[in-house]
Scaffold this motif. Sequence first.
Motif, mmCIF file in Angstrom:
data_model
loop_
_atom_site.group_PDB
_atom_site.id
_atom_site.type_symbol
_atom_site.label_atom_id
_atom_site.label_comp_id
_atom_site.label_asym_id
_atom_site.label_seq_id
_atom_site.Cartn_x
_atom_site.Cartn_y
_atom_site.Cartn_z
ATOM 1 N N ARG A 1 0.841 -1.205 0.000
ATOM 2 C CA ARG A 1 0.000 0.000 0.000
ATOM 3 C C ARG A 1 0.872 1.249 0.000
ATOM 4 O O ARG A 1 0.608 2.193 -0.722
ATOM 5 C CB ARG A 1 -0.928 0.019 1.209
ATOM 6 C CG ARG A 1 -1.789 1.270 1.218
ATOM 7 C CD ARG A 1 -2.696 1.382 2.398
ATOM 8 N NE ARG A 1 -3.531 2.577 2.249
ATOM 9 C CZ ARG A 1 -4.497 2.889 3.067
ATOM 10 N NH1 ARG A 1 -4.788 2.114 4.083
ATOM 11 N NH2 ARG A 1 -5.197 3.983 2.873
ATOM 12 N N GLY B 1 3.782 0.537 -3.098
ATOM 13 C CA GLY B 1 3.305 -0.044 -4.348
ATOM 14 C C GLY B 1 3.958 -1.398 -4.556
ATOM 15 O O GLY B 1 5.044 -1.677 -4.050
ATOM 16 N N ALA C 1 -6.984 -1.385 0.372
ATOM 17 C CA ALA C 1 -6.359 -0.416 -0.537
ATOM 18 C C ALA C 1 -5.417 -1.117 -1.510
ATOM 19 O O ALA C 1 -5.374 -0.776 -2.693
ATOM 20 C CB ALA C 1 -5.602 0.644 0.258
ATOM 21 N N THR C 2 -4.680 -2.093 -1.016
ATOM 22 C CA THR C 2 -3.778 -2.851 -1.890
ATOM 23 C C THR C 2 -4.574 -3.559 -2.971
ATOM 24 O O THR C 2 -4.205 -3.537 -4.149
ATOM 25 C CB THR C 2 -2.936 -3.846 -1.066
ATOM 26 O OG1 THR C 2 -2.133 -3.107 -0.144
ATOM 27 C CG2 THR C 2 -2.053 -4.697 -1.953
ATOM 28 N N LEU D 1 -7.468 -2.700 -4.204
ATOM 29 C CA LEU D 1 -7.998 -1.717 -5.148
ATOM 30 C C LEU D 1 -6.927 -1.171 -6.083
ATOM 31 O O LEU D 1 -7.162 -1.018 -7.279
ATOM 32 C CB LEU D 1 -8.647 -0.551 -4.395
ATOM 33 C CG LEU D 1 -9.947 -0.853 -3.662
ATOM 34 C CD1 LEU D 1 -10.338 0.337 -2.784
ATOM 35 C CD2 LEU D 1 -11.056 -1.200 -4.621
ATOM 36 N N MET D 2 -5.752 -0.888 -5.543
ATOM 37 C CA MET D 2 -4.718 -0.193 -6.310
ATOM 38 C C MET D 2 -3.745 -1.113 -7.037
ATOM 39 O O MET D 2 -3.219 -0.752 -8.079
ATOM 40 C CB MET D 2 -3.920 0.738 -5.384
ATOM 41 C CG MET D 2 -4.766 1.810 -4.736
ATOM 42 S SD MET D 2 -5.608 2.887 -5.911
ATOM 43 C CE MET D 2 -4.224 3.699 -6.666
ATOM 44 N N GLU D 3 -3.484 -2.280 -6.496
ATOM 45 C CA GLU D 3 -2.433 -3.124 -7.058
ATOM 46 C C GLU D 3 -2.947 -4.342 -7.817
ATOM 47 O O GLU D 3 -2.155 -5.136 -8.319
ATOM 48 C CB GLU D 3 -1.473 -3.564 -5.942
ATOM 49 C CG GLU D 3 -0.787 -2.405 -5.237
ATOM 50 C CD GLU D 3 0.076 -1.542 -6.160
ATOM 51 O OE1 GLU D 3 0.603 -2.069 -7.178
ATOM 52 O OE2 GLU D 3 0.218 -0.343 -5.876
ATOM 53 N N ARG E 1 -3.951 -4.555 -10.652
ATOM 54 C CA ARG E 1 -3.410 -4.509 -12.017
ATOM 55 C C ARG E 1 -2.056 -5.201 -12.151
ATOM 56 O O ARG E 1 -1.644 -5.549 -13.251
ATOM 57 C CB ARG E 1 -3.306 -3.055 -12.472
ATOM 58 C CG ARG E 1 -2.263 -2.261 -11.701
ATOM 59 C CD ARG E 1 -2.296 -0.770 -12.048
ATOM 60 N NE ARG E 1 -1.275 -0.046 -11.356
ATOM 61 C CZ ARG E 1 -1.368 0.426 -10.119
ATOM 62 N NH1 ARG E 1 -2.474 0.237 -9.426
ATOM 63 N NH2 ARG E 1 -0.374 1.092 -9.564
ATOM 64 N N TRP F 1 -13.551 4.161 -1.753
ATOM 65 C CA TRP F 1 -12.551 5.225 -1.819
ATOM 66 C C TRP F 1 -12.455 6.035 -0.543
ATOM 67 O O TRP F 1 -11.492 6.776 -0.342
ATOM 68 C CB TRP F 1 -12.766 6.076 -3.066
ATOM 69 C CG TRP F 1 -12.434 5.227 -4.258
ATOM 70 C CD1 TRP F 1 -13.321 4.538 -5.035
ATOM 71 C CD2 TRP F 1 -11.136 4.874 -4.721
ATOM 72 N NE1 TRP F 1 -12.640 3.789 -5.975
ATOM 73 C CE2 TRP F 1 -11.289 3.985 -5.800
ATOM 74 C CE3 TRP F 1 -9.842 5.218 -4.346
ATOM 75 C CZ2 TRP F 1 -10.227 3.444 -6.505
ATOM 76 C CZ3 TRP F 1 -8.775 4.684 -5.046
ATOM 77 C CH2 TRP F 1 -8.987 3.801 -6.110
ATOM 78 N N PHE G 1 -9.201 6.008 1.573
ATOM 79 C CA PHE G 1 -8.039 6.823 1.232
ATOM 80 C C PHE G 1 -8.068 8.207 1.891
ATOM 81 O O PHE G 1 -7.038 8.849 2.003
ATOM 82 C CB PHE G 1 -7.909 6.976 -0.290
ATOM 83 C CG PHE G 1 -7.607 5.662 -0.954
ATOM 84 C CD1 PHE G 1 -6.354 5.095 -0.891
ATOM 85 C CD2 PHE G 1 -8.609 4.972 -1.628
ATOM 86 C CE1 PHE G 1 -6.073 3.877 -1.489
ATOM 87 C CE2 PHE G 1 -8.344 3.756 -2.230
ATOM 88 C CZ PHE G 1 -7.074 3.207 -2.156
#
Length: 184
Positions: free
Chosen positions: A3, A6, A84-85, A87-89, A91, A144, A147
């Motif tokens: 998180r 990255g 959060a990880t 959601l963001m990672e 990809r 969200w 965050f």
Amino acid sequence: MFRRLGYARTSTRELANRLGIQTGSLYHYIRGKEDLLFQICSSALTHIEEAVRKATAGVPVERKLEVAIKRHLISALTDSDSHATMLMELRALSAERKAAVIRQRDQYEELIRTIIEESQAAGVVRADIEAKYLTLSLLNMLNWSIFWFDPDGPLTENELATVMTTVFLDGASAKRRGPASRLE
């Protein structure tokens, strides 16, 4: 670490160091860094889905969406690093693993959509907006918030959950008619 730094910028050496073990020992538990990311993504979704299912089981339809909103938000905030990880990672996962997490995410989205559809049928939530769009709006609003929510700020997790429930349900109330009614 995923998180904060990255996935791409976090090395297995740093992970092992943070855990206080040798890098080679880390591979006793995982085959590679992607295994860990996949486990985090999957467990974050499992945790939130189980929490919402358990909290809404047996709840009257008139209160089910309210309970789901509060449980989702509190679960996401409690497990905010993993959530959060995810959601963001997401990809960064291989195509196969990414697809598996997306299937799991879609399954959870379907649970929320079903609760919204039941609420629409009961007249609790306005029916002039498709459940699909209400679901996506709700999940975006809730997800969200992890965050920007400050646990040391003026609101507790429960108070924020109440605010989010009020914002969504008053905005989606069957009694309220606004610009969306032009979609009919």
